[in-house]
Design a protein around this motif. Sequence first.
Motif, short mmCIF file in Angstrom:
data_model
loop_
_atom_site.label_atom_id
_atom_site.label_comp_id
_atom_site.label_asym_id
_atom_site.label_seq_id
_atom_site.Cartn_x
_atom_site.Cartn_y
_atom_site.Cartn_z
N ARG A 164 24.87 27.55 46.66
CA ARG A 164 25.18 27.99 45.29
C ARG A 164 25.53 29.47 45.25
O ARG A 164 25.06 30.25 46.08
CB ARG A 164 23.98 27.75 44.36
N PRO A 168 27.71 32.96 38.78
CA PRO A 168 28.08 32.06 37.68
C PRO A 168 26.91 31.72 36.75
O PRO A 168 27.12 31.47 35.56
CB PRO A 168 28.60 30.81 38.40
N ALA A 169 25.68 31.72 37.28
CA ALA A 169 24.53 31.43 36.40
C ALA A 169 24.31 32.58 35.42
O ALA A 169 24.00 32.36 34.24
CB ALA A 169 23.27 31.20 37.24
N SER A 171 26.69 34.59 34.47
CA SER A 171 27.84 34.51 33.56
C SER A 171 27.58 33.48 32.46
O SER A 171 27.86 33.72 31.29
CB SER A 171 29.09 34.15 34.37
N MET A 172 27.03 32.31 32.88
CA MET A 172 26.73 31.26 31.90
C MET A 172 25.75 31.78 30.84
O MET A 172 25.92 31.56 29.64
CB MET A 172 26.14 30.05 32.61
N SER A 176 26.42 32.51 26.70
CA SER A 176 25.66 31.73 25.72
C SER A 176 25.33 32.60 24.49
O SER A 176 25.51 33.82 24.52
CB SER A 176 24.36 31.22 26.35
N ASP A 266 32.61 23.27 40.91
CA ASP A 266 31.54 23.15 39.90
C ASP A 266 30.32 22.51 40.57
O ASP A 266 30.47 21.67 41.45
CB ASP A 266 32.00 22.27 38.74
N ASN A 268 25.96 21.22 40.11
CA ASN A 268 24.78 20.96 39.28
C ASN A 268 23.62 21.87 39.71
O ASN A 268 23.41 22.09 40.89
CB ASN A 268 24.38 19.48 39.46
N TRP A 269 22.91 22.40 38.72
CA TRP A 269 21.69 23.17 38.97
C TRP A 269 20.54 22.38 38.35
O TRP A 269 20.62 21.98 37.19
CB TRP A 269 21.77 24.56 38.32
N VAL A 272 19.30 22.50 34.71
CA VAL A 272 20.20 23.38 33.95
C VAL A 272 21.49 22.64 33.61
O VAL A 272 21.99 22.69 32.48
CB VAL A 272 20.52 24.66 34.77
N ILE A 275 27.29 24.07 36.34
CA ILE A 275 27.81 25.42 36.07
C ILE A 275 29.14 25.55 36.80
O ILE A 275 29.21 25.31 38.02
CB ILE A 275 26.83 26.51 36.55
N SER A 278 30.15 27.25 40.70
CA SER A 278 28.87 27.81 41.16
C SER A 278 28.38 27.18 42.46
O SER A 278 27.27 27.48 42.89
CB SER A 278 27.80 27.63 40.08
#
Length: 373
Positions: A164, A168-169, A171-172, A176, A266, A268-269, A272, A275, A278
């Motif tokens: 990962r 990007p996390a 940035s997300m 928000s 892209d 998955n986290w 979460v 993302i 990421s």
Amino acid sequence: MRQTAEFWLEALQGLGIEKPVRIMNVCGGHERSISMAGLRSAIPDNIELVPGPGCPVCICPEEDVFEAIQLALNEDIILVAFGDMLRVPVNAPKSEPRSLEQARAAGADIRPIASPTEAVRIACDNADRKIVFFAAGFETTTAPVAAMLAEGAPANLLVLLSGRLTWPAVSMLLESEAPGFDALIAPGHVSTVMGPEEWEFVVDRHDIPAAVAGFRPDTLLAAMYSVLRQLRDKRHFLDNCYPEVVRPGGNTAAQRQLDEVMQVDDANWRGVGVIPDSGYVLRERYAAHDARKQFPSYADDSRKRVGEMPPGCDCAKVVLGKIYPNQCRLYGVACTPRKPIGPCMVSDEGACRIWWASGYRENEWEGRRQSVG
Ligand code: SF4
């Protein structure tokens, strides 16, 4: 000359900032230094230090851990993984192994390793068997995996990649409605590889002060001083408070190897969700080393859901800095390092484990103060 932690503490006090400020860090090593050195109690009360998405084991998707467990149980392979991963729980029925550690107890050949070099050695020592390296980690861990493949890994060494990217996390969060922080301490070791420039978007796009820090209390305090001063002066920029290690442009050789072996997609986290941009996946030319290509039936789509922390576990909120570890109702009550319920209490980089190891024993779930020590 490098200044001491005491110097930076005094300088920070002297800034005279009175309004509440929340500073997020995105590195498990930062969180460990902050907690172990007691920096939260040393700085002014109005400055909050928020642990963010800095633990790769904590956000490794459940389906990847499950895939590794099933591979190890059902194929004649040796599965190797970084030690922290072995105790990470998945939501399997009680009758089935719920972690790699339990799969090992059930007879699977699973071995903890500390580096890709060990994976290569095990592959060379067991040339008649396939070795699957479950490689979960951020950029600093994924770059050596890319180097291992780029430089020519043994034919029997496959990689189950769960790499990962950290930015990007962040940035997300910043995109928000409620990012939850006013300033950022950026991870030094990630910046060593990828270059500090990777964090310029925090300032350029979001007008949030940022500073790159190392692991010692003095560089962390220097970064805190920098972002607080930037806030006070209303002049935001990306500061490098770890210049002895973090150089402009980062490690270009490592970046080249990452790009040769992997592409960004892209991802998955855990808890979460997906993302954009990421995650790392192996390029087609490395298909012979890709465990997902060689054992395609173990990627179980039905497990690819979002929000799948163990029941009652608030790890996803902890990872995103929405609550502190001890605001989870299970912290220290049902969940401890000896009997972890969620991944944040398993990994050395998990905020829950770090807080527990640092002596935080108060459970403050929904304002209730309960001593659990
Ligand atoms: S204390 Fe345990 S259950 Fe709660 S968030 Fe942390 S790991 Fe999850």
